[in-house]
Design an enzyme around this catalytic site. Sequence first.
Site, PDB file in Angstrom:
ATOM      1  N   ASP A  46       0.843  -1.194   0.000  1.00  0.00           N
ATOM      2  CA  ASP A  46       0.000   0.000   0.000  1.00  0.00           C
ATOM      3  C   ASP A  46       0.879   1.246   0.000  1.00  0.00           C
ATOM      4  OD1 ASP A  46      -2.858   1.185   0.661  1.00  0.00           O
ATOM      5  OD2 ASP A  46      -1.421   2.225   1.949  1.00  0.00           O
ATOM      6  N   TYR A  51       3.194   9.596  -0.478  1.00  0.00           N
ATOM      7  CA  TYR A  51       4.273   8.976   0.313  1.00  0.00           C
ATOM      8  C   TYR A  51       5.647   9.149  -0.352  1.00  0.00           C
ATOM      9  CZ  TYR A  51       0.339   6.426   2.497  1.00  0.00           C
ATOM     10  OH  TYR A  51      -0.839   6.069   3.116  1.00  0.00           O
ATOM     11  N   LYS A  76      -2.595   5.840  -4.353  1.00  0.00           N
ATOM     12  CA  LYS A  76      -3.686   6.780  -4.030  1.00  0.00           C
ATOM     13  C   LYS A  76      -3.443   8.145  -4.664  1.00  0.00           C
ATOM     14  CE  LYS A  76      -3.598   4.685   0.578  1.00  0.00           C
ATOM     15  NZ  LYS A  76      -2.157   4.549   0.864  1.00  0.00           N
ATOM     16  N   HIS A 109      -7.457   9.493  -1.846  1.00  0.00           N
ATOM     17  CA  HIS A 109      -6.813   9.429  -0.527  1.00  0.00           C
ATOM     18  C   HIS A 109      -7.692  10.014   0.584  1.00  0.00           C
ATOM     19  CE1 HIS A 109      -2.442   9.074   1.088  1.00  0.00           C
ATOM     20  NE2 HIS A 109      -3.289   8.891   2.072  1.00  0.00           N
TER      21      HIS A 109
END
Length: 275
Positions: A46, A51, A76, A109
């Site tokens: 994930d 990120y 996301k 998200h």
Amino acid sequence: MSNVPNIILNNGVRMPQLGLGVWQVPDEEATTVVGHAFASGYRSVDTASAYQNERGTGKAIAASGLPREEIFVTTKLWNNRQGYDSALRSFDASLERLGLEYVDLYLIHWPAPGQDKYVETWKAFEKIYADGRAKAIGVSNFKPTHLRRLMEETEIVPAVNQIELHPWFQQAESRAFHAEHGIATEAWSPLGQGRGLLDEPVIGTIARRHGRTPAQIVLRWHIQLGNVVIPKSVTPSRIEENIGVFDFVLDEDEMAQLASLDRGTRLGADPDTLG
Ligand code: NAD
């Protein structure tokens, strides 16, 4: 080989019930960490454009030597890319960074209701899905009110809603809503971010009884509730420990003791105000 069971999403796609979360893992480190997870039997990862480790994650996928169809990749769309055209462009960029031709699951998200763009964003997701570039599409941090609006104004019911969920914040209302509408519940921060929660005496007692660690007890609780979990760790021994939850069972009384830990308070942001 992986011993993680799959759940079947509302479009028939299979999703491993446990995967590795990589929030806060630096891009360079992601390659090693995700690689170790694959070697330990994980088949799901994930990540998210926010990120900033899609490249490192993609390198681990390429280096794993595993057939693409054996790996489940989630990424996301970040809040500042909501909107129809910008979502399509942002998805292209994520695929490019991952080095993939498709992702298994693409998530909005956060609903970011203040922007009021999640309905048009979802229409872009429906296009990506129709084009076969995401095998399933879903959302994250959506409350039932946001989900209801999506279902009223668009065609496809999200396959997954990824929400903050752990024994201190059990989200009974969302879980019931998801079950009613065939949406899989995926738990983020499933270990309560490793702070405090794992020191709860109730969890320690159950852990000793089973000869397991507190983290394993919490993950097993999620699994028995039917949640998908994505615990994060960069420590090889913990990555291995966190997947070792499929060879013991918590009894009804233990599940009830864990249920009694609910405080109803979040560790993370409230979806109504973020973004
Ligand atoms: P988590 O609950 O998975 O906790 C991770 C922390 O717990 C680690 O940093 C480590 O300190 C500790 N830990 C891990 N394994 C342990 C073990 N076996 N024993 C003791 N301590 C251990 O928290 P998280 O990283 O916030 O959430 C997991 C994943 O969920 C993220 O990596 C990300 O992929 C996803 N996530 C999504 C959202 C979202 O908005 N959609 C938000 C937060 C996290």
